[in-house]
Design a protein around this motif. Sequence first.
Motif, PDB file in Angstrom:
ATOM      1  N   ALA A   1       0.822  -1.213   0.000  1.00 48.27           N
ATOM      2  CA  ALA A   1       0.000   0.000   0.000  1.00 48.27           C
ATOM      3  C   ALA A   1       0.855   1.261   0.000  1.00 48.27           C
ATOM      4  N   ASN A   2       2.161   1.095  -0.245  1.00 46.88           N
ATOM      5  CA  ASN A   2       3.108   2.212  -0.325  1.00 46.88           C
ATOM      6  C   ASN A   2       3.269   2.951   1.005  1.00 46.88           C
ATOM      7  N   ILE A   3       3.110   2.230   2.107  1.00 47.04           N
ATOM      8  CA  ILE A   3       3.358   2.817   3.419  1.00 47.04           C
ATOM      9  C   ILE A   3       4.860   2.787   3.691  1.00 47.04           C
ATOM     10  N   THR A   4       5.432   3.940   4.014  1.00 41.95           N
ATOM     11  CA  THR A   4       6.866   4.020   4.308  1.00 41.95           C
ATOM     12  C   THR A   4       7.128   4.496   5.733  1.00 41.95           C
ATOM     13  N   ASP A   5       6.089   4.830   6.453  1.00 40.01           N
ATOM     14  CA  ASP A   5       6.219   5.311   7.830  1.00 40.01           C
ATOM     15  C   ASP A   5       6.893   4.243   8.696  1.00 40.01           C
ATOM     16  N   GLU A   6       8.021   4.607   9.308  1.00 40.50           N
ATOM     17  CA  GLU A   6       8.792   3.646  10.100  1.00 40.50           C
ATOM     18  C   GLU A   6       7.998   3.083  11.272  1.00 40.50           C
TER      19      GLU A   6
ATOM     20  N   CYS B   1      18.093   2.894  20.717  1.00 48.96           N
ATOM     21  CA  CYS B   1      18.137   4.256  20.175  1.00 48.96           C
ATOM     22  C   CYS B   1      19.314   5.038  20.752  1.00 48.96           C
ATOM     23  N   SER B   2      19.599   4.826  22.025  1.00 55.65           N
ATOM     24  CA  SER B   2      20.729   5.509  22.655  1.00 55.65           C
ATOM     25  C   SER B   2      22.043   5.082  22.012  1.00 55.65           C
TER      26      SER B   2
ATOM     27  N   LYS C   1      14.478   9.175  20.335  1.00 52.99           N
ATOM     28  CA  LYS C   1      13.669   8.234  21.108  1.00 52.99           C
ATOM     29  C   LYS C   1      12.169   8.498  21.000  1.00 52.99           C
ATOM     30  N   ILE C   2      11.799   9.606  20.399  1.00 52.18           N
ATOM     31  CA  ILE C   2      10.369   9.901  20.280  1.00 52.18           C
ATOM     32  C   ILE C   2       9.648   8.817  19.471  1.00 52.18           C
ATOM     33  N   ILE C   3      10.389   8.192  18.549  1.00 47.98           N
ATOM     34  CA  ILE C   3       9.780   7.134  17.741  1.00 47.98           C
ATOM     35  C   ILE C   3       9.367   5.951  18.619  1.00 47.98           C
TER      36      ILE C   3
ATOM     37  N   ILE D   1       5.307   2.477  20.975  1.00 49.57           N
ATOM     38  CA  ILE D   1       4.701   1.816  22.134  1.00 49.57           C
ATOM     39  C   ILE D   1       3.226   2.174  22.238  1.00 49.57           C
ATOM     40  N   ASN D   2       2.883   3.436  22.014  1.00 53.51           N
ATOM     41  CA  ASN D   2       1.477   3.859  22.070  1.00 53.51           C
ATOM     42  C   ASN D   2       0.641   3.160  21.002  1.00 53.51           C
TER      43      ASN D   2
END
Length: 231
Positions: A79-84, A138-139, A145-147, A152-153
Amino acid sequence: MTLQKTTREYKAYKILQHWKRAKKTFPPEELFDKKNLYYPLFQYLFKITKDLYSDLPKRKNGEKAFVHPINIVLALKEANITDEIVLCGGLIHDYVEEKVDIYKRENKIELNKKGIKTLDDYEVVVFEKLEKELNDICSKLNLDKIIIKKLINVTKLLTRHKRDYYFQSISNIFNFSEDEITHRALLIKLSDRMHNILCIDCFNEEERIYQCFKNLFLLNSAKKFIIEKYG
């Protein structure tokens, strides 16, 4: 009559034809762009999900359990989704729920008031551990880290809590306060239901009807959500 592949009708058919499910697994580099900054994160999620699913029984149609999250990500890519966050979320959408189910079986916990409280508490522990592990990655990689917070949400919205019935858990997606998280969770849930509906050949007639009803409930809820948000 078979349509000629050069006709306008055939081209329209190719756009509208039902998506086919994959019956095998794929390596992470075929599911997520290796050049993407967050590929190491996806690679880690791929590993822990594969390890977890290796201990799960096969699906009702006899396929390996890990085929399911693979199909979710494949459909999103189709569906061409690229959002990580969406691609990572598709991979682990059932991760916490499966961990809780394993804990329930191993400890022979009943779904009474006390048992549900125990499982809800364990779910919190699993989420906290997962979030810590991902923040540590991430560290090490110097990633924002916002990703992780958003991932998680999204995963929490897709996790069916033992205190909720199925349709209540779907309603939770649409009643969440942040549209950004709802949008991502909805994309994953639609992909999830699409793969499930492509696997109903092994179900009896009553089960097929119920699976189709689940899809209609989700689609109607999604339609209502879009109309209310965008007119």
